[in-house]
Scaffold this motif. Structure first.
Motif, mmCIF file in Angstrom:
data_model
loop_
_atom_site.group_PDB
_atom_site.id
_atom_site.type_symbol
_atom_site.label_atom_id
_atom_site.label_comp_id
_atom_site.label_asym_id
_atom_site.label_seq_id
_atom_site.Cartn_x
_atom_site.Cartn_y
_atom_site.Cartn_z
ATOM 1 N N TRP A 1 -17.532 45.141 77.301
ATOM 2 C CA TRP A 1 -16.739 45.578 76.148
ATOM 3 C C TRP A 1 -17.681 45.715 74.959
ATOM 4 O O TRP A 1 -18.368 44.762 74.588
ATOM 5 N N MET A 2 -17.720 46.893 74.353
ATOM 6 C CA MET A 2 -18.656 47.172 73.264
ATOM 7 C C MET A 2 -17.941 47.855 72.102
ATOM 8 O O MET A 2 -16.924 48.530 72.287
ATOM 9 N N MET A 3 -18.513 47.685 70.918
ATOM 10 C CA MET A 3 -18.072 48.445 69.754
ATOM 11 C C MET A 3 -19.217 49.326 69.293
ATOM 12 O O MET A 3 -20.297 48.842 68.946
ATOM 13 N N TYR A 4 -18.997 50.644 69.346
ATOM 14 C CA TYR A 4 -19.911 51.645 68.807
ATOM 15 C C TYR A 4 -19.177 52.400 67.706
ATOM 16 O O TYR A 4 -18.004 52.769 67.878
ATOM 17 N N ASN A 5 -19.875 52.641 66.614
ATOM 18 C CA ASN A 5 -19.259 53.397 65.521
ATOM 19 C C ASN A 5 -17.921 52.759 65.138
ATOM 20 O O ASN A 5 -17.867 51.596 64.767
ATOM 21 N N SER A 6 -16.827 53.490 65.278
ATOM 22 C CA SER A 6 -15.492 52.955 64.985
ATOM 23 C C SER A 6 -14.652 52.816 66.249
ATOM 24 O O SER A 6 -13.429 52.680 66.181
ATOM 25 N N LYS A 7 -15.301 52.817 67.435
ATOM 26 C CA LYS A 7 -14.563 52.775 68.692
ATOM 27 C C LYS A 7 -14.907 51.529 69.504
ATOM 28 O O LYS A 7 -16.047 51.072 69.514
ATOM 29 N N ILE A 8 -13.866 51.028 70.183
ATOM 30 C CA ILE A 8 -14.047 49.951 71.146
ATOM 31 C C ILE A 8 -14.097 50.599 72.529
ATOM 32 O O ILE A 8 -13.239 51.422 72.885
ATOM 33 N N TRP A 9 -15.107 50.201 73.309
ATOM 34 C CA TRP A 9 -15.304 50.777 74.637
ATOM 35 C C TRP A 9 -15.179 49.692 75.692
ATOM 36 O O TRP A 9 -15.591 48.552 75.481
#
Length: 297
Positions: free
Chosen positions: A218-226
């Motif tokens: 689970w990652m946060m890039y920019n303004s999105k959670i992936w």
């Protein structure tokens, strides 16, 4: 490893001093923790030896093996083994030291082996052992990552390439993995990624981009959670806006919920059902070139 070192040292001593090693029915072990000053051998009695066979009073020869691990200026870890006859010089700043003393006792050759291990870590002016298990960066990191500051700081070697740094151990329940942004190189106009993963960092198998891991991530890039390389949800704030000095964190709660933090502010629950054994992970994605782990008090 410790047992191997003792076996190696015993073998070396036997070869150097022409001794024959024989099995015994019982062996007593004295493992003395290295504190701030060199160990005083006079504080520990030699078991099974009468006072007239004190090795300090008998003719003796010594052999030392010191193991030391450190990180050089290029970010690579170096294992160093030293041998010599000066115990005090090498033991103060070594990870492990083993000393063998061979002496004569009533016509018999005897060996006294003394070892110090610089772990757990002792802090000055404390009488109790304190194990330093604060989060650090894992020594197994991307090939473009160098560590410093005793493992608390990670930096990119080539500022134009992405790479990944994991925590040194799994996160505890409700423990925050939090980093401070130390340096930013403005070029791509985007930066930072943080999260958790069940992926086990292995030498030579560290991904350059966590979104390439399709399970347990689970990652946060920019303004999105992936999650596992796919978009899970969009946030109202972007990590691209962070500046030098800002704090970025992630936490898995005891109930298995995932929260992200910016400068201590909780962005709310973004996922549930997070497994227990997850590493914290920071990806040098874009412009950020150096971060330092900040362990909350």
């Amino acid at each position: 490893m410790f047992a191997k070192c003792l076996f190696l040292l015993s073998t070396v001593v036997a070869v150097v001093f022409g001794l024959t090693l024989r099995p015994v029915d019982h062996v007593d072990h004295d493992f003395d923790q290295q504190v701030q000053e060199p160990f005083d051998e006079t504080d520990v009695p030699l078991r099974g030896v009468t006072p007239d066979c004190d090795p300090d009073e008998c003719e003796k020869r010594t052999w030392n093996l010191t193991l030391h691990r450190y990180q050089n200026r290029t970010g690579n870890w170096v294992d160093l083994a030293l041998t010599g006859d000066d115990w005090g010089r090498s033991s103060a700043d070594s990870n492990m030291g083993v000393k063998a003393t061979v002496f004569d006792c009533k016509g018999r050759k005897m060996i006294r082996i003394h070892a110090t291990i610089k772990d757990p870590i002792f802090f000055p002016h404390q009488t109790e052992v304190v194990v330093d298990d604060r989060l650090r960066f894992n020594v197994i990191a991307g090939e473009n990552i160098a560590l410093g500051n005793d493992g608390f700081t990670a930096m990119k070697k080539d500022t134009l390439k992405h790479d990944v740094a994991f925590t040194s151990r799994h996160l505890k329940p409700d423990e925050m993995f939090q980093v401070r942004i130390d340096q930013i190189l403005v070029s791509k106009k985007y930066a930072n990624a943080i999260g958790v993963t069940t992926y086990i960092p292995l030498e030579g198998k560290v991904p350059h981009h966590m979104n390439s891991i399709k399970t347990g991530t689970w990652m946060m890039y920019n303004s999105k959670i992936w999650r596992n390389g796919s978009t899970l949800k969009r946030m109202k704030i972007s990590l691209d806006k962070l500046k030098v000095g800002d704090l970025l964190g992630v936490k898995r709660t005891a109930g298995g919920a995932l929260h992200f933090y910016i400068n201590g502010d909780d962005l709310g629950e973004v996922a549930t059902g997070i497994p227990e054994n997850v590493y914290g992970v920071f990806e040098f994605y874009g412009d950020t070139t150096q971060v330092t782990i900040v362990n909350p008090q």
